[in-house]
Motif scaffolding. Structure first.
Motif, short mmCIF file in Angstrom:
data_model
loop_
_atom_site.label_atom_id
_atom_site.label_comp_id
_atom_site.label_asym_id
_atom_site.label_seq_id
_atom_site.Cartn_x
_atom_site.Cartn_y
_atom_site.Cartn_z
N THR A 260 -16.65 -6.07 21.47
CA THR A 260 -15.75 -6.60 22.48
C THR A 260 -14.89 -7.70 21.85
O THR A 260 -15.41 -8.70 21.39
CB THR A 260 -16.54 -7.18 23.67
N ASP A 261 -13.59 -7.47 21.84
CA ASP A 261 -12.64 -8.42 21.25
C ASP A 261 -13.07 -8.83 19.85
O ASP A 261 -13.38 -10.01 19.59
CB ASP A 261 -12.51 -9.65 22.15
N PRO A 262 -13.08 -7.89 18.90
CA PRO A 262 -13.55 -8.21 17.54
C PRO A 262 -12.61 -9.18 16.83
O PRO A 262 -11.43 -9.29 17.17
CB PRO A 262 -13.55 -6.85 16.85
N ALA A 263 -13.15 -9.89 15.85
CA ALA A 263 -12.33 -10.78 15.03
C ALA A 263 -11.32 -9.95 14.24
O ALA A 263 -11.58 -8.80 13.87
CB ALA A 263 -13.22 -11.59 14.09
N PHE A 264 -10.17 -10.54 13.97
CA PHE A 264 -9.13 -9.82 13.26
C PHE A 264 -9.55 -9.58 11.81
O PHE A 264 -10.03 -10.48 11.12
CB PHE A 264 -7.83 -10.62 13.27
N SER A 265 -9.37 -8.35 11.37
CA SER A 265 -9.67 -7.97 9.99
C SER A 265 -8.77 -6.81 9.61
O SER A 265 -8.30 -6.07 10.47
CB SER A 265 -11.14 -7.59 9.82
N MET A 266 -8.57 -6.65 8.33
CA MET A 266 -7.71 -5.58 7.83
C MET A 266 -8.48 -4.79 6.78
O MET A 266 -8.84 -5.35 5.74
CB MET A 266 -6.42 -6.15 7.24
N PRO A 267 -8.77 -3.52 7.04
CA PRO A 267 -9.53 -2.72 6.06
C PRO A 267 -8.75 -2.54 4.77
O PRO A 267 -7.53 -2.74 4.71
CB PRO A 267 -9.74 -1.39 6.79
N ALA A 268 -9.46 -2.15 3.72
CA ALA A 268 -8.85 -2.03 2.40
C ALA A 268 -7.69 -1.04 2.39
O ALA A 268 -6.66 -1.29 1.75
CB ALA A 268 -9.91 -1.60 1.38
N GLY A 269 -7.83 0.07 3.12
CA GLY A 269 -6.76 1.06 3.14
C GLY A 269 -5.49 0.52 3.77
O GLY A 269 -4.38 0.76 3.26
N MET A 270 -5.63 -0.22 4.85
CA MET A 270 -4.46 -0.80 5.52
C MET A 270 -3.84 -1.88 4.65
O MET A 270 -2.61 -1.98 4.54
CB MET A 270 -4.88 -1.37 6.88
N LEU A 271 -4.67 -2.69 4.03
CA LEU A 271 -4.16 -3.74 3.15
C LEU A 271 -3.40 -3.14 1.97
O LEU A 271 -2.33 -3.62 1.59
CB LEU A 271 -5.32 -4.60 2.65
N ALA A 272 -3.94 -2.06 1.41
CA ALA A 272 -3.26 -1.39 0.29
C ALA A 272 -1.92 -0.81 0.74
O ALA A 272 -0.92 -0.88 0.00
CB ALA A 272 -4.15 -0.28 -0.26
N ALA A 273 -1.88 -0.27 1.96
CA ALA A 273 -0.62 0.29 2.47
C ALA A 273 0.43 -0.80 2.63
O ALA A 273 1.61 -0.60 2.32
CB ALA A 273 -0.87 0.99 3.81
N ARG A 274 0.01 -1.99 3.12
CA ARG A 274 0.95 -3.10 3.26
C ARG A 274 1.51 -3.51 1.90
O ARG A 274 2.70 -3.80 1.77
CB ARG A 274 0.25 -4.31 3.89
N VAL A 275 0.65 -3.52 0.90
CA VAL A 275 1.08 -3.89 -0.45
C VAL A 275 2.05 -2.84 -1.00
O VAL A 275 3.04 -3.17 -1.65
CB VAL A 275 -0.13 -4.04 -1.39
N VAL A 276 1.79 -1.57 -0.71
CA VAL A 276 2.68 -0.50 -1.17
C VAL A 276 4.06 -0.65 -0.57
O VAL A 276 5.09 -0.52 -1.26
CB VAL A 276 2.08 0.88 -0.83
N PHE A 277 4.13 -0.95 0.74
CA PHE A 277 5.44 -1.15 1.38
C PHE A 277 6.17 -2.32 0.73
O PHE A 277 7.40 -2.26 0.51
CB PHE A 277 5.26 -1.42 2.88
N LEU A 278 5.44 -3.37 0.40
CA LEU A 278 6.06 -4.52 -0.28
C LEU A 278 6.60 -4.13 -1.65
O LEU A 278 7.74 -4.46 -2.01
CB LEU A 278 5.04 -5.65 -0.42
N LEU A 279 5.79 -3.40 -2.42
CA LEU A 279 6.19 -3.02 -3.76
C LEU A 279 7.35 -2.04 -3.75
O LEU A 279 8.26 -2.13 -4.59
CB LEU A 279 5.00 -2.43 -4.52
N VAL A 280 7.34 -1.11 -2.82
CA VAL A 280 8.45 -0.15 -2.72
C VAL A 280 9.75 -0.87 -2.38
O VAL A 280 10.81 -0.61 -2.97
CB VAL A 280 8.14 0.94 -1.67
N GLY A 281 9.67 -1.79 -1.42
CA GLY A 281 10.86 -2.56 -1.06
C GLY A 281 11.38 -3.36 -2.23
O GLY A 281 12.60 -3.40 -2.48
N MET A 282 10.49 -4.01 -2.98
CA MET A 282 10.91 -4.78 -4.15
C MET A 282 11.49 -3.87 -5.22
O MET A 282 12.46 -4.22 -5.91
CB MET A 282 9.73 -5.57 -4.70
N GLY A 283 10.91 -2.66 -5.36
CA GLY A 283 11.43 -1.71 -6.34
C GLY A 283 12.85 -1.30 -6.02
O GLY A 283 13.71 -1.25 -6.92
#
Length: 242
Positions: free
Chosen positions: A203-226
């Protein structure tokens, strides 16, 4: 370069379109706060990071279009007449491109800051000390920065090739926010904020980001920078040929 940055920023922020976009963003933000945020998402509290992230993710299609419009305003036919002067200067090729890109990103951050402040102010007015302001700001960074870098990089390259391509990219930026995508592939993260908490069986869990989602965020950052560096390289190559 600082003078050019301030000139481009003032030209954007003083324009009627900036204030019109800000008014539209705040209007839709207020509507989302009153209809969705107040009830919470995925069985979480209205002031939880999950609900706040969903609020920002729902506004991101509109904010994405605004960012691309700012870039179009810097590379349309009227603006391109100024390029001949900058190309003839002794400055390193690509510098003007980065400066104008920074001005557009700054104008966009002002819009994002407006809707973020609106959301936090709305929650503070209703729930007072229960609102975890620091965590909401961290959630805002996670929700806003990857799309900002991705759209800035891809939009810069598209606009430098042909300004009309930015209108096509605006359609993408708007449409991708309403296409159901898996959490890791969702540029704006709406499905993540609204679906992932249900998988935690709390019930109302603490905010967390799994490894797959975190990796996807990093990929979007890297693609944009590229794409950003590709646009700068293309500018340098064109000036070298000239």
């Amino acid at each position: 370069m600082s003078k050019i940055y301030l000139y481009e920023l003032r030209r954007t922020v003083r324009g009627k379109f900036f204030w019109g976009l800000l008014a539209v963003c705040l209007f839709f933000g207020w509507n989302i706060l009153q209809t969705t945020v107040i009830r919470g998402v995925a069985h979480t509290a209205p002031f939880s990071p999950w609900t706040f992230g969903a609020y920002l993710a729902r506004l991101m299609p509109l904010l994405g279009v605004a960012l691309l419009f700012f870039q179009w305003n810097q590379c349309n036919e009227k603006a391109r007449r100024f390029w001949s002067l900058t190309d003839a200067s002794p400055a390193e090729p690509g510098q003007y491109l980065l400066v104008k890109c920074a001005a557009a990103a700054t104008a966009w951050l002002l819009l994002a800051l407006g809707v973020t402040a609106l959301g936090i102010g709305f929650l503070l007015a209703l729930f007072h000390d229960s609102v975890p302001v620091g965590m909401l700001l961290l959630t805002a960074a996670a929700a806003l920065l990857p799309p900002l870098v991705f759209l800035t990089g891809t939009g810069l390259l598209a606009g430098h090739i042909r300004s009309s391509l930015l209108f096509v990219w605006m359609v993408f930026a708007l449409g991708v926010g309403f296409i159901p995508l898996p959490g890791n592939l969702d540029l704006y993260g709406y499905s993540f904020f609204t679906e992932y908490p249900l998988t935690l069986q709390q019930t109302d869990p603490a905010f967390s980001m799994p490894a797959g989602m975190l990796a996807a965020r990093v990929v979007f950052l890297l693609v944009g920078m590229g794409f950003l560096f590709l646009a700068v390289w293309r500018q340098r190559r064109q000036k070298g040929k000239g």
